[in-house]
Motif scaffolding. Sequence first.
Motif, mmCIF file in Angstrom:
data_model
loop_
_atom_site.group_PDB
_atom_site.id
_atom_site.type_symbol
_atom_site.label_atom_id
_atom_site.label_comp_id
_atom_site.label_asym_id
_atom_site.label_seq_id
_atom_site.Cartn_x
_atom_site.Cartn_y
_atom_site.Cartn_z
ATOM 1 N N VAL A 1 0.813 -1.227 0.000
ATOM 2 C CA VAL A 1 0.000 0.000 0.000
ATOM 3 C C VAL A 1 0.846 1.277 0.000
ATOM 4 C CG1 VAL A 1 -2.158 -0.905 0.965
ATOM 5 C CG2 VAL A 1 -0.381 -0.079 2.515
ATOM 6 N N LEU A 2 2.028 1.219 0.594
ATOM 7 C CA LEU A 2 2.856 2.438 0.652
ATOM 8 C C LEU A 2 3.377 2.853 -0.721
ATOM 9 C CD1 LEU A 2 4.888 1.889 3.959
ATOM 10 C CD2 LEU A 2 2.977 3.450 3.598
ATOM 11 N N MET B 1 -2.273 3.320 6.962
ATOM 12 C CA MET B 1 -1.055 2.756 6.343
ATOM 13 C C MET B 1 0.109 2.632 7.328
ATOM 14 S SD MET B 1 -1.024 4.612 2.665
ATOM 15 C CE MET B 1 -2.353 4.312 1.509
ATOM 16 N N LEU B 2 0.067 3.431 8.399
ATOM 17 C CA LEU B 2 1.141 3.332 9.410
ATOM 18 C C LEU B 2 1.176 1.922 10.013
ATOM 19 C CD1 LEU B 2 0.704 6.658 11.454
ATOM 20 C CD2 LEU B 2 2.405 6.182 9.716
ATOM 21 N N VAL C 1 6.916 -4.693 11.921
ATOM 22 C CA VAL C 1 7.411 -3.316 11.721
ATOM 23 C C VAL C 1 6.293 -2.322 12.063
ATOM 24 C CG1 VAL C 1 8.323 -1.663 10.033
ATOM 25 C CG2 VAL C 1 8.975 -4.076 9.885
ATOM 26 N N LEU C 2 6.585 -1.374 12.963
ATOM 27 C CA LEU C 2 5.583 -0.377 13.354
ATOM 28 C C LEU C 2 5.918 0.975 12.747
ATOM 29 C CD1 LEU C 2 5.143 -0.801 17.230
ATOM 30 C CD2 LEU C 2 3.776 -1.802 15.392
ATOM 31 N N LEU D 1 9.011 7.145 6.385
ATOM 32 C CA LEU D 1 8.227 6.588 7.482
ATOM 33 C C LEU D 1 9.204 6.260 8.608
ATOM 34 C CD1 LEU D 1 5.358 5.792 8.206
ATOM 35 C CD2 LEU D 1 5.841 3.492 7.425
ATOM 36 N N VAL D 2 8.975 6.879 9.762
ATOM 37 C CA VAL D 2 9.816 6.555 10.915
ATOM 38 C C VAL D 2 9.280 5.231 11.471
ATOM 39 C CG1 VAL D 2 10.652 7.314 13.163
ATOM 40 C CG2 VAL D 2 10.147 9.009 11.397
#
Length: 331
Positions: free
Chosen positions: A103-104, A131-132, A140-141, A239-240
């Motif tokens: 999705v990213l 999406m996060l 993975v967060l 994305l962090v």
Amino acid sequence: MKRHASTALAALCAVALLLCATTAFAKPILIKFSHVVAENTPKGLMANKFRELVEQRMGDKVVVEVYPNSQLFGDDKVLEAMLLGDVQLAAPALSKFESYTKVLQIYDLPFLFKDMGAVEKFQQGPNGQKMLHSMEDKGVLGLGYLHNGLKQLSSSDPLRVPADAVGKKFRIMASDVLAAQFEALQAIPLKKPFSEVFTLLQTKAIDGQENTWSNIYSKKFYEVQPYITESNHGLLDYLVVTSAEFWNGLPDDVRAELKKCLDEAIAFGNKIAGDKDDEDKKKIADSGRSKIIELTPEQREQWVEAMKPVWKQFEGQVGTDNLEAAIASNK
Ligand code: SIN
């Protein structure tokens, strides 16, 4: 009786002392933050701000070490390293999560967002926020989005219309959408790590690449690329991320305070990203090393027409509802 009481008291004191000693000498939690860009970029400055905030507010409990410039890991290895516990925080470009979630990939679709305001609106809206969590099943967060900016095309020859890119080799991040974007131009995309780009350009192993003004400036790509087309054709944001195992294993109070520091550092990074874009573009222009090509509206429309078919190709993977929400964020 008296002797028993004093023995018990002595034992209690010993336990209390031991507890104090353990707390006083408990090793702080170490957070290694690995990234690939220079320190004087939105991501570099954000990472250093996070380290400072943590040191000020919870320096007795947590220590942050920042490793810039791919010193520790490149983006091709950092997520694996994070899941193994060798790194606790990273902020790879949104283009680099393809093997964890599809999705990213929406963020790589060319000419999707008209400006950074639209990007922010989409990221903070329900689709962007959902999406996060898209990689939680892989451990993975996503902790927050960080801006860099819109990408420009640098090249050894002037690029004014899509036909100028035919047959040219361009370095891209490891993303199938970006590969399709250059294939749509009949150009040749090559997936290569960020740390190799300067040398590839310098040795003319490739003809060009796409990146933001701050990356083009801080990594000196403009010194070995005589032309930069101000195309603003795609997004480079981050994305962090952290590992679920590490993050969920933190004491609640530590996790909550760290999240506050991170949110503040991200807000700081996002605020300066726009200014850095303008500043670094000006420094490149002033250097006289690279000619900045501004597109006429007609030329720009040709690039849009050539690249936009990529949307249809990836609509199934990114999700129609996400695509519609992203388009709506431009209004
Ligand atoms: C980054 O900004 O983190 C690197 C972007 C790239 O690989 O081009």
